[in-house]
Design a protein around this motif. Structure first.
Motif, PDB file in Angstrom:
ATOM      1  N   LEU A  63      43.968  61.187  93.113  1.00  0.00           N
ATOM      2  CA  LEU A  63      45.185  60.795  93.825  1.00  0.00           C
ATOM      3  C   LEU A  63      46.136  60.058  92.891  1.00  0.00           C
ATOM      4  O   LEU A  63      46.921  59.221  93.326  1.00  0.00           O
ATOM      5  CB  LEU A  63      44.828  59.913  95.025  1.00  0.00           C
ATOM      6  CG  LEU A  63      44.031  60.591  96.137  1.00  0.00           C
ATOM      7  CD1 LEU A  63      43.524  59.561  97.133  1.00  0.00           C
ATOM      8  CD2 LEU A  63      44.866  61.642  96.837  1.00  0.00           C
ATOM      9  N   GLY A  64      46.047  60.367  91.613  1.00  0.00           N
ATOM     10  CA  GLY A  64      46.863  59.681  90.629  1.00  0.00           C
ATOM     11  C   GLY A  64      48.349  59.856  90.846  1.00  0.00           C
ATOM     12  O   GLY A  64      48.827  60.896  91.267  1.00  0.00           O
ATOM     13  N   ARG A  65      49.087  58.799  90.586  1.00  0.00           N
ATOM     14  CA  ARG A  65      50.552  58.767  90.623  1.00  0.00           C
ATOM     15  C   ARG A  65      51.120  59.127  91.994  1.00  0.00           C
ATOM     16  O   ARG A  65      52.106  59.845  92.124  1.00  0.00           O
ATOM     17  CB  ARG A  65      51.120  59.701  89.563  1.00  0.00           C
ATOM     18  CG  ARG A  65      52.544  59.347  89.161  1.00  0.00           C
ATOM     19  CD  ARG A  65      52.995  60.110  87.937  1.00  0.00           C
ATOM     20  NE  ARG A  65      54.318  59.676  87.520  1.00  0.00           N
ATOM     21  CZ  ARG A  65      54.926  60.087  86.426  1.00  0.00           C
ATOM     22  NH1 ARG A  65      54.329  60.925  85.623  1.00  0.00           N
ATOM     23  NH2 ARG A  65      56.126  59.654  86.122  1.00  0.00           N
ATOM     24  N   ASN A  66      50.498  58.646  93.035  1.00  0.00           N
ATOM     25  CA  ASN A  66      50.972  58.925  94.386  1.00  0.00           C
ATOM     26  C   ASN A  66      51.391  57.677  95.145  1.00  0.00           C
ATOM     27  O   ASN A  66      51.799  57.760  96.294  1.00  0.00           O
ATOM     28  CB  ASN A  66      49.902  59.679  95.178  1.00  0.00           C
ATOM     29  CG  ASN A  66      49.883  61.150  94.849  1.00  0.00           C
ATOM     30  OD1 ASN A  66      50.895  61.828  95.003  1.00  0.00           O
ATOM     31  ND2 ASN A  66      48.759  61.652  94.356  1.00  0.00           N
ATOM     32  N   PHE A  67      51.283  56.516  94.519  1.00  0.00           N
ATOM     33  CA  PHE A  67      51.730  55.260  95.128  1.00  0.00           C
ATOM     34  C   PHE A  67      51.177  55.085  96.552  1.00  0.00           C
ATOM     35  O   PHE A  67      51.912  54.827  97.494  1.00  0.00           O
ATOM     36  CB  PHE A  67      53.257  55.192  95.139  1.00  0.00           C
ATOM     37  CG  PHE A  67      53.849  55.249  93.769  1.00  0.00           C
ATOM     38  CD1 PHE A  67      53.859  54.116  92.962  1.00  0.00           C
ATOM     39  CD2 PHE A  67      54.351  56.433  93.263  1.00  0.00           C
ATOM     40  CE1 PHE A  67      54.385  54.178  91.668  1.00  0.00           C
ATOM     41  CE2 PHE A  67      54.868  56.500  91.971  1.00  0.00           C
ATOM     42  CZ  PHE A  67      54.885  55.366  91.175  1.00  0.00           C
ATOM     43  N   ILE A  68      49.861  55.249  96.660  1.00  0.00           N
ATOM     44  CA  ILE A  68      49.248  55.108  97.983  1.00  0.00           C
ATOM     45  C   ILE A  68      49.188  53.644  98.410  1.00  0.00           C
ATOM     46  O   ILE A  68      49.063  53.351  99.588  1.00  0.00           O
ATOM     47  CB  ILE A  68      47.839  55.731  98.010  1.00  0.00           C
ATOM     48  CG1 ILE A  68      46.863  54.942  97.137  1.00  0.00           C
ATOM     49  CG2 ILE A  68      47.879  57.180  97.582  1.00  0.00           C
ATOM     50  CD1 ILE A  68      45.432  55.406  97.269  1.00  0.00           C
ATOM     51  N   ARG A  69      49.243  52.738  97.430  1.00  0.00           N
ATOM     52  CA  ARG A  69      49.300  51.297  97.686  1.00  0.00           C
ATOM     53  C   ARG A  69      48.135  50.825  98.556  1.00  0.00           C
ATOM     54  O   ARG A  69      47.170  51.536  98.796  1.00  0.00           O
ATOM     55  CB  ARG A  69      50.653  50.922  98.292  1.00  0.00           C
ATOM     56  CG  ARG A  69      51.827  51.244  97.358  1.00  0.00           C
ATOM     57  CD  ARG A  69      53.139  50.694  97.884  1.00  0.00           C
ATOM     58  NE  ARG A  69      54.214  50.883  96.913  1.00  0.00           N
ATOM     59  CZ  ARG A  69      54.978  51.967  96.851  1.00  0.00           C
ATOM     60  NH1 ARG A  69      54.797  52.957  97.713  1.00  0.00           N
ATOM     61  NH2 ARG A  69      55.924  52.080  95.943  1.00  0.00           N
ATOM     62  N   SER A  70      48.233  49.614  99.055  1.00  0.00           N
ATOM     63  CA  SER A  70      47.119  48.977  99.764  1.00  0.00           C
ATOM     64  C   SER A  70      46.746  49.710 101.044  1.00  0.00           C
ATOM     65  O   SER A  70      45.560  49.764 101.413  1.00  0.00           O
ATOM     66  CB  SER A  70      47.470  47.522 100.090  1.00  0.00           C
ATOM     67  OG  SER A  70      47.682  46.791  98.912  1.00  0.00           O
TER      68      SER A  70
END
Length: 359
Positions: A63-70
């Motif tokens: 899931l790299g570089r997807n800004f899934i955040r907390s």
């Protein structure tokens, strides 16, 4: 996301281009447009992925570089379907220390053996929380946005939870000589095969500690790019009786000269070396002669880019008898004239497409 019935998927990738690799002929197909370089899935899309019944069969999730955040991390950590995951890539997702704690304390992620948390903002608390993972074989926390303390890194690499590491990337973190010495000591991982410590503020002192440790006998790939190890550090590596398995050595921007280069010919790993990088060291024609004189029968890739070899140095390398079987000689940005570039394009390396040159 649409899946064929009864798909058994081993790897799913959701960064930039959404793809998947599955066992047999089963494949996960994405019904949405491809994710471009300036787009990211975000927490909402992550929820949809985590709700898929097929997640329970996935062993590797990127899931790299997807800004899934907390929000995305919390959803993943609470999902029982993630229990088969062995590899998790969360590179560049704006993660913080609390997110690492959530991952490390999740009973559903206890089986992870490979974790990429590069380019986040873990800081000291996040790095310390990594000791909650008990089965890691691969760990990448390079390029963290925080200024992590050297002491925190030392505590991490000597923690018993890290004993099983085979692959460690601490590039861009202030590991320093203290950290390398700890890593090479009796409490560090005993079977590292790949160690990347680019730009980690290491000098020849730390390299000497590494080279004299019996623990480096399993090391196959070492990257010390952008550390001022100089000739003394290269000589320490070349004279190590323990570095017998090394096949890839990256020493760009290390301030090495022809003196250190010539020492490589007598290294215990000389006949095993396949990849050698000496880019960005200000090397001139004399160094080119030293490189051309090395007996490295297994060498397939040589990177001498961003030096000052000039026409004379390039000519020496391109026509060196020992380099005629190279798969790649990367020598861009060396002040080569148009005439020399034209001449070398007709060389054996040039005709095989194994030569990269620029003016």
């Amino acid at each position: 996301m649409r899946c064929r019935p009864q798909s058994q998927c081993g790897t799913v990738r959701f960064n930039r281009k959404i793809t998947a690799k599955c066992h047999g002929d089963a494949r996960i197909q994405n019904g949405a447009p491809r994710v471009g370089p300036l787009q990211a899935l975000g927490p909402d899309a992550i929820d949809a992925i985590l709700d898929s019944p097929h997640l329970a069969s996935v062993t590797s999730l990127d899931l790299g570089r997807n800004f899934i955040r907390s929000e995305g991390v919390a959803a993943l950590a609470k999902n029982p379907s993630a229990s088969r995951l062995r590899h998790l890539d969360l590179f560049w997702n704006d993660l913080r220390a609390g997110d690492v704690v959530a991952l490390a304390t999740s009973p559903h992620l206890a089986g992870l053996t490979s974790l990429n948390l590069s380019s986040n903002a873990l800081c000291d608390d996040g790095v310390s929380a990594l000791t909650g993972f008990l089965h890691l074989e691969r760990l990448d926390i390079s390029s963290d946005a925080c200024v992590v303390r050297t002491r925190t890194l030392v505590d991490l690499v000597v923690d018993p939870a890290m004993d099983g590491l085979r692959d460690l990337d601490l590039s861009g973190l202030p590991l320093r000589d203290e950290g390398v010495t700890a890593l090479a000591g009796g409490d560090g991982p005993a079977r590292l095969g790949r160690l990347w410590v680019k730009g980690a503020y290491i000098t020849h002192v730390g390299i000497a500690a590494l080279a004299t440790s019996p623990r480096v006998r399993t090391l196959e790939s070492l990257n010390v790019h952008d550390n001022p190890i100089m000739d003394a550090g290269v000589v320490a590596l070349a004279t190590s009786p323990h570095l017998t398995s090394l096949a890839r050595l990256y020493m760009g921007g290390t301030r090495v000269t022809h003196v250190g280069i010539e020492a490589l010919g007598g290294a215990a790993f000389a006949r095993r070396l396949e990849h050698l990088s000496l880019s960005g060291n200000g090397l001139g024609p004399r160094a080119a002669t030293s490189v051309a004189g090395l007996d490295l029968p297994g060498l397939t890739h040589l990177d001498l880019s961003m030096n000052v070899l000039g026409d004379a140095g390039i000519e020496t390398l391109v026509y060196a008898p020992s380099f005629q079987s190279l798969h790649m000689l990367h020598a861009t940005e060396n002040g080569v004239s148009r005439q020399m570039r034209s001449v070398t394009s007709r060389s054996r390396l040039g005709r095989r497409g194994a030569l990269w040159l620029s003016l």
